[in-house]
Motif scaffolding. Structure first.
Motif, PDB file in Angstrom:
ATOM      1  N   THR A  46     -40.191-109.076 -15.832  1.00 11.38           N
ATOM      2  CA  THR A  46     -40.765-108.671 -17.112  1.00 11.38           C
ATOM      3  C   THR A  46     -39.989-107.508 -17.722  1.00 11.38           C
ATOM      4  O   THR A  46     -39.801-107.438 -18.939  1.00 11.38           O
ATOM      5  CB  THR A  46     -42.244-108.278 -16.920  1.00 11.38           C
ATOM      6  OG1 THR A  46     -42.943-109.375 -16.326  1.00 11.38           O
ATOM      7  CG2 THR A  46     -42.892-107.941 -18.252  1.00 11.38           C
ATOM      8  N   ARG A  78     -50.586-111.373 -20.960  1.00 12.09           N
ATOM      9  CA  ARG A  78     -49.581-110.871 -21.882  1.00 12.09           C
ATOM     10  C   ARG A  78     -49.247-109.428 -21.529  1.00 12.09           C
ATOM     11  O   ARG A  78     -50.130-108.578 -21.454  1.00 12.09           O
ATOM     12  CB  ARG A  78     -50.094-110.927 -23.318  1.00 12.09           C
ATOM     13  CG  ARG A  78     -50.185-112.326 -23.881  1.00 12.09           C
ATOM     14  CD  ARG A  78     -48.825-112.851 -24.301  1.00 12.09           C
ATOM     15  NE  ARG A  78     -48.926-114.124 -25.019  1.00 12.09           N
ATOM     16  CZ  ARG A  78     -47.896-114.818 -25.430  1.00 12.09           C
ATOM     17  NH1 ARG A  78     -46.670-114.387 -25.183  1.00 12.09           N
ATOM     18  NH2 ARG A  78     -48.064-115.952 -26.084  1.00 12.09           N
ATOM     19  N   ASP A  80     -47.461-105.765 -22.455  1.00 13.99           N
ATOM     20  CA  ASP A  80     -47.349-105.055 -23.727  1.00 13.99           C
ATOM     21  C   ASP A  80     -45.919-104.637 -24.059  1.00 13.99           C
ATOM     22  O   ASP A  80     -45.688-103.868 -24.990  1.00 13.99           O
ATOM     23  CB  ASP A  80     -48.263-103.825 -23.744  1.00 13.99           C
ATOM     24  CG  ASP A  80     -47.942-102.838 -22.637  1.00 13.99           C
ATOM     25  OD1 ASP A  80     -46.979-103.075 -21.884  1.00 13.99           O
ATOM     26  OD2 ASP A  80     -48.659-101.817 -22.537  1.00 13.99           O
ATOM     27  N   MET A  84     -44.004-109.145 -25.950  1.00 18.35           N
ATOM     28  CA  MET A  84     -45.246-109.467 -25.235  1.00 18.35           C
ATOM     29  C   MET A  84     -45.064-110.648 -24.279  1.00 18.35           C
ATOM     30  O   MET A  84     -45.720-111.683 -24.401  1.00 18.35           O
ATOM     31  CB  MET A  84     -46.378-109.746 -26.228  1.00 18.35           C
ATOM     32  CG  MET A  84     -46.692-108.575 -27.139  1.00 18.35           C
ATOM     33  SD  MET A  84     -48.099-108.885 -28.222  1.00 18.35           S
ATOM     34  CE  MET A  84     -49.433-108.970 -27.033  1.00 18.35           C
ATOM     35  N   ARG A  86     -45.273-113.146 -21.060  1.00 20.20           N
ATOM     36  CA  ARG A  86     -46.326-113.497 -20.106  1.00 20.20           C
ATOM     37  C   ARG A  86     -45.914-112.978 -18.735  1.00 20.20           C
ATOM     38  O   ARG A  86     -44.794-113.188 -18.286  1.00 20.20           O
ATOM     39  CB  ARG A  86     -46.529-115.009 -20.059  1.00 20.20           C
ATOM     40  CG  ARG A  86     -47.081-115.586 -21.351  1.00 20.20           C
ATOM     41  CD  ARG A  86     -47.152-117.097 -21.271  1.00 20.20           C
ATOM     42  NE  ARG A  86     -47.710-117.677 -22.483  1.00 20.20           N
ATOM     43  CZ  ARG A  86     -47.011-117.974 -23.560  1.00 20.20           C
ATOM     44  NH1 ARG A  86     -45.693-117.733 -23.570  1.00 20.20           N
ATOM     45  NH2 ARG A  86     -47.583-118.493 -24.611  1.00 20.20           N
TER      46      ARG A  86
END
Length: 298
Positions: A46, A78, A80, A84, A86
């Protein structure tokens, strides 16, 4: 035997602390390591620090074992961050214990899930308890053990049972010039004599008021870091502030000196007393270290 449901965070240091403590009591270290390593890997993806060959849905299907509750399940949320994305986060797992099965269930806000009587037991950061329910008083709140005395029984049935020791600290930071102006140690008494701006994270405003004590805040105006800035950089620009520190190395990079550790940011075991019974009290004992004393009888 019965299954006891326990609310836990979906990711991060607090979840890791819960898994490690339970593993040490149940011999499930391999399971805990699997969940922790999976979530750290997904966090790295991420953040853009790791690349994955499969998309997030294929990874989710690979990780989750719906047919066996004793294998972990995950879900998507989601994040931040920009775009955004997943993110794969923890959903649930069932661990056998001498007091029956313990089902850890991921919640975004475990403390609030206990407040609404969804669970008898759960884990969350002590920070959230301070932000949500502790009373603000002139005298400072200095330890985990004092939290329950600051909770209005008319406000919630939830109480802190014990901390897990995964501690970092909300710490006073200041530039040498600000400290030299008072010629005294950088502690709560320093703040009580100080007048001017104090830089804090906006999400910790009530916490800072609780741990400094409202009497110390006369003549002080809170300022907040700009979005995207390092908190330590904005504290240096202000001259003094409060921030979570582990080693303090980043603070020192900005010429800040570390002062008093105001309050431990720690994962705590919580109980909603009105929902508890003998089984949940025995399960709570699984998470209390032999040398620890619970903050209240559970």
């Amino acid at each position: 035997m019965t299954t006891t449901r326990v609310a836990v965070p979906r990711k991060g240091r607090p979840l890791e602390a819960v898994l490690e403590r339970l593993a040490s009591r149940t011999g499930t270290a391999e399971l805990a390591d699997d969940i922790i390593s999976t979530l750290r890997y997904e966090k790295a993806i991420t953040k853009g620090n790791q690349r994955a060959d499969d998309d997030v849905y294929h990874r989710l299907a690979e990780y989750s074992t719906l047919s066996d509750p004793r294998r972990p399940e995950y879900t998507l949320l989601r994040d931040d961050r920009d775009g955004m994305p997943r993110r794969v986060v923890f959903d649930s797992v069932t661990v056998p214990t001498d007091h029956g099965d313990v089902q850890l269930i991921g919640r975004e806000e475990p403390f609030r899930a206990l407040r609404t009587h969804e669970f008898a037991l759960g884990f969350d950061s002590a920070d959230l308890v301070l932000e949500e329910v502790v009373q603000l008083r002139d005298d400072p709140l200095t330890s985990i053990g004092e939290i329950n005395d600051r909770i209005d029984p008319l406000d919630t049935d939830v109480r802190v049972v014990t901390g897990l020791g995964d501690t970092v600290y909300h710490t006073l930071l200041a530039l040498p010039g600000v400290i030299d102006a008072q010629n005294r140690p950088l502690n709560r008494e320093f703040v009580a004599e100080y007048e001017g701006e104090l830089c804090i994270s906006p999400r910790y405003e009530r916490l800072v008021e609780a741990v400094l004590g409202t009497a110390a805040l006369d003549g002080i105006t809170f300022t907040y870091p700009d979005n995207g800035n390092e908190e330590e950089a904005d504290i240096a620009a202000t001259g003094i502030g409060v921030y979570l520190t582990v080693t303090g190395s980043t603070a020192r990079d900005h010429d800040l000196e570390l002062g008093e550790r105001l309050f431990p940011s720690e994962t705590v075991l919580l109980e909603n007393a009105s929902e508890g019974d003998d089984t949940t009290r025995r399960v709570a004992d699984l998470f209390t270290a032999p040398e620890e004393t619970a903050l209240q009888s559970v």
